[in-house]
Design a protein around this motif. Structure first.
Motif, PDB file in Angstrom:
ATOM      1  N   SER A  53       0.834  -1.198   0.000  1.00 17.78           N
ATOM      2  CA  SER A  53       0.000   0.000   0.000  1.00 17.78           C
ATOM      3  C   SER A  53       0.877   1.259   0.000  1.00 17.78           C
ATOM      4  N   PHE A  54       1.909   1.263   0.830  1.00 22.46           N
ATOM      5  CA  PHE A  54       2.826   2.415   0.839  1.00 22.46           C
ATOM      6  C   PHE A  54       3.618   2.505  -0.466  1.00 22.46           C
ATOM      7  N   GLU A  55       4.094   1.361  -0.963  1.00 12.96           N
ATOM      8  CA  GLU A  55       4.874   1.387  -2.210  1.00 12.96           C
ATOM      9  C   GLU A  55       4.044   1.941  -3.363  1.00 12.96           C
ATOM     10  N   LEU A  56       2.793   1.516  -3.400  1.00 12.95           N
ATOM     11  CA  LEU A  56       1.921   1.956  -4.482  1.00 12.95           C
ATOM     12  C   LEU A  56       1.595   3.438  -4.343  1.00 12.95           C
ATOM     13  N   ALA A  57       1.328   3.871  -3.123  1.00 14.46           N
ATOM     14  CA  ALA A  57       1.055   5.288  -2.878  1.00 14.46           C
ATOM     15  C   ALA A  57       2.235   6.137  -3.348  1.00 14.46           C
ATOM     16  N   ALA A  58       3.440   5.713  -3.000  1.00  8.28           N
ATOM     17  CA  ALA A  58       4.636   6.470  -3.378  1.00  8.28           C
ATOM     18  C   ALA A  58       4.827   6.465  -4.893  1.00  8.28           C
ATOM     19  N   GLN A  59       4.611   5.322  -5.523  1.00  9.40           N
ATOM     20  CA  GLN A  59       4.757   5.244  -6.988  1.00  9.40           C
ATOM     21  C   GLN A  59       3.755   6.145  -7.693  1.00  9.40           C
ATOM     22  N   ARG A  60       2.508   6.145  -7.206  1.00 11.83           N
ATOM     23  CA  ARG A  60       1.490   6.975  -7.876  1.00 11.83           C
ATOM     24  C   ARG A  60       1.829   8.452  -7.779  1.00 11.83           C
ATOM     25  N   LEU A  61       2.629   8.803  -6.776  1.00 14.74           N
ATOM     26  CA  LEU A  61       3.060  10.197  -6.626  1.00 14.74           C
ATOM     27  C   LEU A  61       4.398  10.442  -7.318  1.00 14.74           C
ATOM     28  N   GLY A  62       4.805   9.509  -8.182  1.00 11.79           N
ATOM     29  CA  GLY A  62       6.030   9.712  -8.946  1.00 11.79           C
ATOM     30  C   GLY A  62       7.284   9.731  -8.094  1.00 11.79           C
ATOM     31  N   CYS A  63       7.261   8.991  -6.981  1.00  9.55           N
ATOM     32  CA  CYS A  63       8.450   8.938  -6.124  1.00  9.55           C
ATOM     33  C   CYS A  63       9.350   7.776  -6.541  1.00  9.55           C
ATOM     34  N   HIS A  64      10.624   7.903  -6.213  1.00 10.83           N
ATOM     35  CA  HIS A  64      11.541   6.770  -6.283  1.00 10.83           C
ATOM     36  C   HIS A  64      11.397   5.993  -4.986  1.00 10.83           C
ATOM     37  N   VAL A  65      11.199   4.701  -5.103  1.00 10.68           N
ATOM     38  CA  VAL A  65      10.926   3.884  -3.925  1.00 10.68           C
ATOM     39  C   VAL A  65      12.006   2.827  -3.768  1.00 10.68           C
ATOM     40  N   VAL A  66      12.661   2.809  -2.626  1.00 10.92           N
ATOM     41  CA  VAL A  66      13.519   1.674  -2.298  1.00 10.92           C
ATOM     42  C   VAL A  66      12.927   0.979  -1.093  1.00 10.92           C
ATOM     43  N   SER A  67      12.985  -0.333  -1.127  1.00  9.01           N
ATOM     44  CA  SER A  67      12.208  -1.115  -0.183  1.00  9.01           C
ATOM     45  C   SER A  67      13.022  -2.296   0.305  1.00  9.01           C
ATOM     46  N   PHE A  68      12.960  -2.566   1.594  1.00 12.32           N
ATOM     47  CA  PHE A  68      13.572  -3.813   2.049  1.00 12.32           C
ATOM     48  C   PHE A  68      12.842  -4.351   3.258  1.00 12.32           C
ATOM     49  N   SER A  69      12.938  -5.666   3.391  1.00  8.71           N
ATOM     50  CA  SER A  69      12.414  -6.358   4.567  1.00  8.71           C
ATOM     51  C   SER A  69      13.601  -6.919   5.316  1.00  8.71           C
ATOM     52  N   ALA A  70      13.506  -6.940   6.610  1.00 12.78           N
ATOM     53  CA  ALA A  70      14.662  -7.294   7.428  1.00 12.78           C
ATOM     54  C   ALA A  70      15.251  -8.661   7.103  1.00 12.78           C
ATOM     55  N   PRO A  71      14.447  -9.694   6.863  1.00  9.11           N
ATOM     56  CA  PRO A  71      15.057 -11.001   6.618  1.00  9.11           C
ATOM     57  C   PRO A  71      16.050 -10.973   5.458  1.00  9.11           C
ATOM     58  N   GLY A  72      15.772 -10.181   4.416  1.00 12.36           N
ATOM     59  CA  GLY A  72      16.690 -10.089   3.293  1.00 12.36           C
ATOM     60  C   GLY A  72      17.700  -8.968   3.442  1.00 12.36           C
ATOM     61  N   SER A  73      17.683  -8.290   4.564  1.00  8.72           N
ATOM     62  CA  SER A  73      18.533  -7.101   4.718  1.00  8.72           C
ATOM     63  C   SER A  73      19.773  -7.415   5.535  1.00  8.72           C
ATOM     64  N   SER A  74      20.602  -6.416   5.703  1.00  7.41           N
ATOM     65  CA  SER A  74      21.880  -6.632   6.363  1.00  7.41           C
ATOM     66  C   SER A  74      21.781  -6.711   7.873  1.00  7.41           C
ATOM     67  N   ILE A  75      20.564  -6.736   8.391  1.00  8.18           N
ATOM     68  CA  ILE A  75      20.431  -6.933   9.827  1.00  8.18           C
ATOM     69  C   ILE A  75      21.213  -8.175  10.226  1.00  8.18           C
ATOM     70  N   GLU A  76      21.180  -9.168   9.358  1.00  9.63           N
ATOM     71  CA  GLU A  76      21.968 -10.388   9.578  1.00  9.63           C
ATOM     72  C   GLU A  76      23.432 -10.079   9.847  1.00  9.63           C
ATOM     73  N   LYS A  77      23.929  -9.055   9.180  1.00 15.41           N
ATOM     74  CA  LYS A  77      25.346  -8.727   9.286  1.00 15.41           C
ATOM     75  C   LYS A  77      25.596  -7.855  10.503  1.00 15.41           C
ATOM     76  N   GLY A  78      24.598  -7.633  11.357  1.00  9.31           N
ATOM     77  CA  GLY A  78      24.801  -6.874  12.568  1.00  9.31           C
ATOM     78  C   GLY A  78      24.663  -5.374  12.376  1.00  9.31           C
ATOM     79  N   GLU A  79      24.125  -5.002  11.198  1.00  7.85           N
ATOM     80  CA  GLU A  79      23.925  -3.568  10.974  1.00  7.85           C
ATOM     81  C   GLU A  79      22.901  -3.085  11.987  1.00  7.85           C
ATOM     82  N   SER A  80      23.208  -2.042  12.668  1.00  6.80           N
ATOM     83  CA  SER A  80      22.278  -1.616  13.701  1.00  6.80           C
ATOM     84  C   SER A  80      21.116  -0.875  13.065  1.00  6.80           C
TER      85      SER A  80
END
Lengths: 304, 304, 304
Positions: A53-80
């Motif tokens: 819902s947020f991604e679509l809202a941002a796209q409809r407003l012509g925004c650049h959207v970058v998106s991540f979920s923690a399981p695929g993110s560097s949280i694994e690497k200890g990034e705070s």
């Protein structure tokens, strides 16, 4: 630019009213403003529908959207957590949409951010303010005003961020709030809180103009807070029969546990507003992004 | 707007022909129409190449794309399949691209959707219609027409949605179909089906103008349907030597199991059409999106 | 179009200088060129910040971006590495951004691609050239020129692709390099390499104009290359006190292991350039994409 969007009380009645009106104007706009802003969507707890819902809202407003979920993110690497937020800000994100399982995490996050605005997309059991705004928008679509309207909130209010945000916003908008929950899932409210308390879901539905049905997390059973699914269903489930016996509209933040707190078929009941909530969700999030990233447009383009 | 895209037989020869022609026109278009539509890509079974192909097709048409895979989605939270689809529709998706491991799931999904059009991106062992269209487009690029052309489909036809869609479409377009498969992986076809059956892959390749080589799922070995990889390779693999002994073109839906059903080096053989299939995949999916979301453009802009 | 972007030595001083200048021009551009190209982001090793930085750079240049991470991709299905790259190329990707855990994998990948340009986003312990360019851009922002500047690289240089790329680029730009690492984490350099070697981090910081602090992978402890975290911290950590005793600027490629190689609070020290590195990361990746996909613009639009 830059006022965080964290909780309903902090937003206050005026910003909430602006966003509610802006969402309605967006519904009828042929063209929406193209902001060209950068929006980061950072979900440390999974949620498909709120993220999309947020991604679509941002796209409809012509925004650049970058998106991540923690399981695929560097949280694994200890990034705070703070490091991640500062990184998104340094990449040029004007708004960071944050979902996190820890109540209050948005306040810690906001303190880290000097330039980017933080948008709370649900923090633990504390708040989910865009959900409350889309619920209010949906009720306003039907009732015109919430003043004096009776809204029952049914289910596990104790652990629900939706409850806390809805409760704050609906009261602000002049509604009467009713609560129907098992004894161990009743929310902690001041003794003199102006709410109706119901132990019988049929009585609550008969009283209500509209009912917000909350998800029952299955963990509550394991924790002994609810005797059994069958018992919960018998006493608190908003079944098709119960809806038909009442005249209340039905809302649910989704995703529904079909057959637990709500019958699967109830989603498509003539008095179900669930699909409308989803549609309004995108409009509300567009309104929030505009109000935060390009506040000058609120008056200039939308005359609010 | 709104006619689901589920199976080759339901599409029929006319829609298939339109899409095949439209894809060819798109290949030579300097500018493609910008639809501004919302496309949801919902993959309940992982597949990188098909997902990216649809995402890219939608982006090139100026669509807003929201995408999720089930492992990262709220399926974990018990969100039902139908609920997810209704949510995507309520968010304003005009087209929902669905991949699901259950055969026939697209029909259940289509019944739920009153406004959004469903596009089948592969349902279990049943159908994969965009794959068939891109295969046909690729063969048409080489042969001009499929009328009377001999197409061998080689490998595990029994469990293959690609087989079922290819078989239906190639017959519709007038091709002769040959099947070469181990006895236990032969598809169930009517006794009087007009197909050639081959037990020797060299005979099949000698007969064929083109061969579609199917993936061998490694699970088939475990299930005892194929004696061993070595045996499968010896009797059915489309090796470089076998390609060189024949004059057939080679197709494969990808991803290849290198050294199992096809030699790794065969992908780059002069008669391999595999890269062309991938390129055509994006064009076919663009054509499908246009035909569904903006059917008026098919005649107006493309004169088909 | 089409010159791979693999390692700093292969790029050479001229291309590096062009990219560094182009990034600086982009910082001050009101409008950036809209390339309309297709960029594929293929991460076979997780990394949130590098992935988002490339995705955002591509989006700001009006590119179509398709993105996947290996865990959610068809690698599970046995799709080979080369097959995936060929597929992305056949889909029309002009640039493929590759992250892979195997040192040298980018060279194998480049050999497969005849049309698409490969951009190395980090390959094993070998190289991370965009990181070196953003580090250099950041140092140039502060010093104007690197000629004769003293740059200390502190930490696990032996296993670090950032070290290898930084070392090559900083030397090319005329800097003096100092290395401070535990004995077993010293990089293998020619005996006559023109570097200063430090065993005392305070001496290194006193010598340096700027220090690049590297992540300490926790696996190094398990492997016995570092006696203990406490010992590492005592001898090599860039603490707030040590920064204050020196006059060096501090860089870190992120994500920081707070309290291991760098104090958490050091990220926001007045002489920390870490946020600037992240901002420059997006600019450098935009510059790399322009230089590869639309090299004619470098002179025409940016007069470099």
């Amino acid at each position: 630019m830059h006022h965080h969007f964290l909780t309903i009380p902090q937003l206050g009645i005026e910003r909430c009213q602006t966003i509610l009106r802006l969402a309605e104007k967006l519904r009828h706009s042929d063209a929406v403003p193209q902001l060209g802003a950068t929006v980061a969507v950072a979900f440390f707890e999974p949620s498909t529908r709120t993220r999309l819902s947020f991604e679509l809202a941002a796209q409809r407003l012509g925004c650049h959207v970058v998106s991540f979920s923690a399981p695929g993110s560097s949280i694994e690497k200890g990034e705070s957590f703070a490091d991640t937020l500062r990184t998104l800000q340094a990449m040029g994100a004007q708004a960071i949409v944050l979902r996190h399982s820890a109540s209050g995490s948005v306040h810690a996050a906001a303190r880290v951010l000097a330039r980017a605005a933080l948008i709370n997309a649900g923090d633990g059991m504390a708040e989910h303010p865009t959900q409350a705004l889309l619920d209010a928008r949906t009720l306003l679509d039907v009732f015109g005003s919430l003043d004096g309207k009776r809204i029952a909130i049914i289910g596990d209010c104790l652990h629900s961020r939706v409850f806390r945000s809805d409760y704050a916003l609906f009261q602000m908008l002049g509604a009467q709030i009713g609560i129907c929950a098992p004894p161990l899932l009743m929310p902690h409210l001041p003794k003199d809180a102006a709410v109706e308390r119901f132990s019988d879901v049929d009585v609550a539905l008969a009283w209500a103009d509209a009912a917000v049905v909350l998800r029952l997390q299955r963990e509550r059973m394991a924790a002994g807070l609810v005797p059994s699914l069958a018992d919960y269903r018998r006493r608190y489930a908003v079944t098709l029969e119960r809806i038909d016996r009442s005249s209340a509209y039905v809302l649910h933040p989704g995703p529904v546990n079909p057959g637990v707190e709500l019958d699967a078929a109830a989603v498509e009941h003539p008095r179900s507003l669930i699909a409308r909530q989803v549609t309004n969700g995108v409009l509300i999030r567009m309104a929030v992004l505009i109000e935060i990233v390009a506040p000058e447009l609120v008056q200039q383009s939308f005359h609010i």
